[in-house]
Design an enzyme around this catalytic site. Structure first.
Site, PDB file in Angstrom:
ATOM      1  CE  LYS A 296      -1.155  57.557  27.427  1.00  0.00           C
ATOM      2  NZ  LYS A 296      -0.145  58.741  27.841  1.00  0.00           N
TER       3      LYS A 296
ATOM      4  CG  ASN B 124       1.834  59.525  19.455  1.00  0.00           C
ATOM      5  OD1 ASN B 124       0.826  59.822  19.785  1.00  0.00           O
ATOM      6  ND2 ASN B 124       2.014  58.621  20.452  1.00  0.00           N
TER       7      ASN B 124
ATOM      8  CB  SER C 249      -4.837  57.294  18.398  1.00  0.00           C
ATOM      9  OG  SER C 249      -4.614  57.919  17.486  1.00  0.00           O
TER      10      SER C 249
ATOM     11  N   GLY D 217      -3.862  61.379  23.208  1.00  0.00           N
ATOM     12  CA  GLY D 217      -4.966  61.285  22.862  1.00  0.00           C
ATOM     13  C   GLY D 217      -6.411  60.494  22.425  1.00  0.00           C
TER      14      GLY D 217
ATOM     15  CG  ASP E 265     -12.916  53.302  17.962  1.00  0.00           C
ATOM     16  OD1 ASP E 265     -12.800  52.111  18.110  1.00  0.00           O
ATOM     17  OD2 ASP E 265     -11.700  53.740  17.246  1.00  0.00           O
TER      18      ASP E 265
ATOM     19  CD  GLU F  73       0.614  73.596  45.520  1.00  0.00           C
ATOM     20  OE1 GLU F  73       0.151  73.962  45.075  1.00  0.00           O
ATOM     21  OE2 GLU F  73       1.822  73.014  45.705  1.00  0.00           O
TER      22      GLU F  73
HETATM   23  C1  DGJ Z   1       0.218  61.060  22.726  1.00  0.00           C
HETATM   24  C2  DGJ Z   1      -0.416  60.605  23.989  1.00  0.00           C
HETATM   25  O1  DGJ Z   1      -1.542  61.064  24.305  1.00  0.00           O
HETATM   26  C3  DGJ Z   1       0.588  61.365  25.339  1.00  0.00           C
HETATM   27  O2  DGJ Z   1      -0.216  60.811  26.091  1.00  0.00           O
HETATM   28  C4  DGJ Z   1       2.163  60.913  25.331  1.00  0.00           C
HETATM   29  O3  DGJ Z   1       1.645  59.001  25.779  1.00  0.00           O
HETATM   30  C5  DGJ Z   1       2.429  60.960  24.463  1.00  0.00           C
HETATM   31  N1  DGJ Z   1       1.586  60.739  23.033  1.00  0.00           N
HETATM   32  C6  DGJ Z   1       4.242  60.251  23.757  1.00  0.00           C
HETATM   33  O4  DGJ Z   1       4.270  60.565  23.096  1.00  0.00           O
END
Ligand code: DGJ
Length: 730
Positions: free
Chosen positions: A477, A481, A528, A530, A535, A615
């Site tokens: 992933k 950020n 980024s 989320g 894009d 669950e």
């Molecule tokens: C933003 C991501 O969208 C989250 O899912 C998570 O990975 C955090 N960053 C971690 O810092």
């Protein structure tokens, strides 16, 4: 032939399966736009290019008394600033003497099978038999500035792509203040622009606006495509809806600053341009230099927004997302972020993973917090070695232990960033974007590494490669950020600082290309915070993007609805999260959380050890269901059955297999009502005359009955209940 040139008329006609684009070299050499719309039989449509003396509309010098031949009103293919067209432009060039003008005229053209190349930029892929290219060379009347316009026609995929190459053939430098990728000039006014705005954790809300006189724009100057806006827009007739009406999608294959700007001009014609945002942009072309713009994908559909989206979804799957990811099911994962955030130990993660494996999950993703001194978001970014206090066995040992639990290993990285409190920053403070003498703007206590620099990219490639080799990760992933600010590179002279944002994106693409190319078997997910960089550019390297940090299933119905206009469902990262949602505090039943996550790349992000026996059983069933339906979700057609703007009580959507033998319908109750009206949902995309059976029911239905009479929605009592119907042709 999808590209036809008629020399006696100097007319270019481009045909896709369902659309036609036509343009003509005007009598003074300007490239004028004649038509873009539903496919028409071969005919000269340049009669649509009309001239009238409008007053206060100048003409090119040679046009003299022909006062109707004004660049201010003529529809054009690549309008430039400074020579009498006052509408929004594609090109703004400044010459050495300070003059700001470019009057582009046709010189020559070339038509060939296959695709044009955009070095360093992601773009649509197609084989020689699937596409043709038209290159048109334009030259400024009074300088050595040249523009090559590229038109790619993917006839079967029903799209046209555009980009251009701007070159300085002269001896003196030229500065570009605007170098957009494409313009669409249409003769009608009264058109709508659909844009996708948002914010962190609430991305891609649909906004529809009548294009006014004056300019209407969507864009980003944040250095990324952004949460706040998305580089995909739709231009459409005011009466266009899901299943009817003319609409034209414009997708920018780019992940940085962008502008989509539309206006209705003084004579009620519509212009829209798309490209790199000119704010802060300044690119110098020395003698012989070339600037290549990113690509725009144009899709025209005469039959509504639904078909437009499906054309795009197919395009992404066939020609944009790397094929290797589409051929097989993606693993069902558990991500620890919403469970532990930074607070975890190897032991805790392994016990979570063990429980997840017991429920049928296949991949464990260790999110942020595993490296350096990363115990919170204030430190550690940039130091890509395992934190041994948390992971005593190191990455290698930890991933081996996971594999012993029959779990694959996935890892989180954020290569573009650095915390001031990190070994990397202490060693290389000049490696990040910041302006000398100014304290930089901080976001989440982090700074952005200067990816325009080769040495920074090489360093990142080496240390991320080490992480991947050591961890044997099968999933990554790639997070990002913060937005760019204080955009200044220590590696470039003052005169080149206006290039940094774009050079950053080019650097990012180079790094992504190297890493994804070196590790082709890894499944990459973009992120980024989320969906801040959701894009087409990213999707050329990574098949999926975390759609939003908002995992509230009810809010997600809106976010995923908006996302579906421009992007395929197989690209939408979606997880089932905790019963009380972390972002909103809302309680949504487990069944519904899974229903919504199934409209994406399904996974979990919750403490599976807290689930009670019933669950756990539900989760097992959800996983089985997802595996059963996944091929329709990944490869089928997607239909929006409701809109959050007109339906406050239900959200419904449908997948239909390409051969129309199977379909999956999901319904979520958004707002329970006392004594509710009966509801039915009219399905779409089935075969009218075929006979279908709904799983678990005896009654059979004709496709026409399901589509025109509709399926009765069962009573959904209580908050946010949901149901789905699996339908099979007999
Ligand atoms: C933003 C991501 O969208 C989250 O899912 C998570 O990975 C955090 N960053 C971690 O810092």
């Amino acid at each position: 032939m999808s590209i036809i040139y008629t020399p006696e008329k100097k007319l270019f006609t481009l045909h896709t399966a369902g659309s036609t684009w036509q343009m003509k070299v005007g009598r003074y050499g300007h490239l004028l736009h004649a038509y873009y719309g539903k496919k028409v039989e071969d005919m000269d449509l340049s009669c649509l290019i009309r001239e009238m003396n409008r007053g206060f509309c100048g003409v090119p010098y040679e046009a003299g008394e022909e006062r109707g031949y004004s660049l201010d009103t003529l529809p054009q293919e690549y309008p430039a600033f400074g020579v009498g067209d006052y509408r929004t432009a594609c090109l703004h060039a400044v010459h050495e003497d300070g003059s700001q003008a470019a009057e582009l005229r046709y010189v020559s053209h070339r038509i060939y099978d296959g695709r044009y190349q955009l070095p360093g930029l992601p773009s649509v892929r197609a084989s020689r038999t699937e596409t043709q290219t038209l290159e048109i060379l334009l030259r400024d009347k009074s300088s050595e500035l040249e523009v090559v316009l590229y038109y790619g026609v993917l006839e079967q995929a029903d799209v046209i792509t555009r980009a251009c190459r701007i070159q300085n053939r002269g001896k003196t430098p030229i500065r570009l203040l605007r170098a957009l990728s494409c313009c669409v000039d249409l003769p009608d006014g009264n058109m709508d622009l659909i844009t996708f705005h948002g914010r962190h954790a609430m991305e891609r809300n649909v906004q529809r606006t009548r294009i006014p006189h004056g300019r209407l724009s969507a864009g980003s100057t944040r250095g990324t495509s952004s949460h706040q806006s998305n580089p995909f827009v739709i231009l459409c007739d005011p009466d266009a809806g899901e299943d009817w009406g003319n609409c034209c999608g414009m997708t920018f294959v780019y992940s940085g600053n962008f502008l989509a700007e539309a206006e209705t001009d003084q004579t009620d014609q519509t212009r829209i341009v798309m490209g790199i945002h000119p704010d802060g942009f300044c690119w110098t072309l020395e003698e012989g230099d070339t600037f290549v713009t990113p690509e725009v994908i144009l899709t025209f559909r005469p039959d509504g927004l639904g078909p437009l989206s499906r054309t795009l979804h197919d395009l992404y799957r066939e020609h944009l997302i790397p094929r290797r990811f589409l051929e097989k099911r993606r693993p069902i994962l558990l991500n620890n972020w919403e469970v532990t955030e930074f607070d975890f130990t190897e032991e805790k993660l392994l016990s979570l993973a063990e429980s997840a494996a017991g429920l049928g999950m296949e991949l464990f993703v260790m999110d942020d917090g595993w490296f350096g001194e990363r115990n919170h978001d204030k430190s550690g970014l940039g130091d890509w070695t395992a934190n041994r206090a948390k992971l005593p066995s190191g990455l290698r040992g930890f991933s081996e232990k996971l594999r012993n639990l029959s779990m694959k290993f996935g890892i989180w990285i954020e290569p573009e960033m650095v915390n001031e409190d990190s070994a990397l920053f202490r060693a290389h403070p000049d490696w990040c974007l910041q302006v000398p003498g100014r304290s930089p703007n901080l976001e989440r206590c982090q700074l952005v590494l200067d990816l325009s620099r080769q040495n920074v990219r090489d360093y990142l490639f080496d240390c991320i490669s080490k992480v991947l080799d050591e961890s044997q990760a099968s999933y990554v992933k790639w997070d990002m950020n913060r937005n760019l600010s204080d955009v200044w590179s220590a590696a470039l002279p003052a005169s080149r600082q206006g290039e940094v944002s774009h050079r950053y994106v080019l650097g990012l693409y180079e790094l992504m290309e190297r890493l994804t190319g070196t590790y082709p078997d890894i499944l990459w997910e973009g992120c980024s915070g989320g969906g801040g960089r959701f894009d087409a550019g990213i999707l050329c390297y990574m098949p999926q993007i975390w759609c939003s940090d908002n995992t509230d299933a009810v809010e997600r119905t809106r976010i995923q609805y908006g996302t579906s206009f421009g992007y395929p469902i197989c690209a939408v990262g979606a997880h089932v999260s905790a019963g009380i949602n972390q972002q909103t505090g809302r309680q949504v039943p487990l069944e519904t959380r899974a229903e919504v996550a199934m409209a994406g790349t399904f996974g979990y992000e919750m403490d599976v050890q807290r689930l009670d026996a019933s669950e756990q059983e539900q989760v097992r069933r959800q996983i089985q269901n997802y595996i059963r339906f996944e091929h329709i979700i990944r490869l089928g057609d997607y239909y929006r059955l409701t809109s959050p703007d007109t339906d406050e009580t239900l959200a419904a959507w449908q997948f239909v297999a390409k051969d129309r033998t199977e379909s999956l319908v999901s319904i979520v109750a958004l707002h329970p009502k006392a004594n509710p009206p009966f509801r039915r949902i009219r399905l779409k995309g089935l075969e009218e005359h075929a006979v279908y059976r709904i799983d678990g029911e005896d009654q059979v239905w004709k496709g026409s009955a399901l589509m025109y009479a509709g399926l009765p929605v069962p009573p959904l009592w209580g908050d946010y209940q949901s149901c789905h119907f699996y339908i099979r042709r007999l």
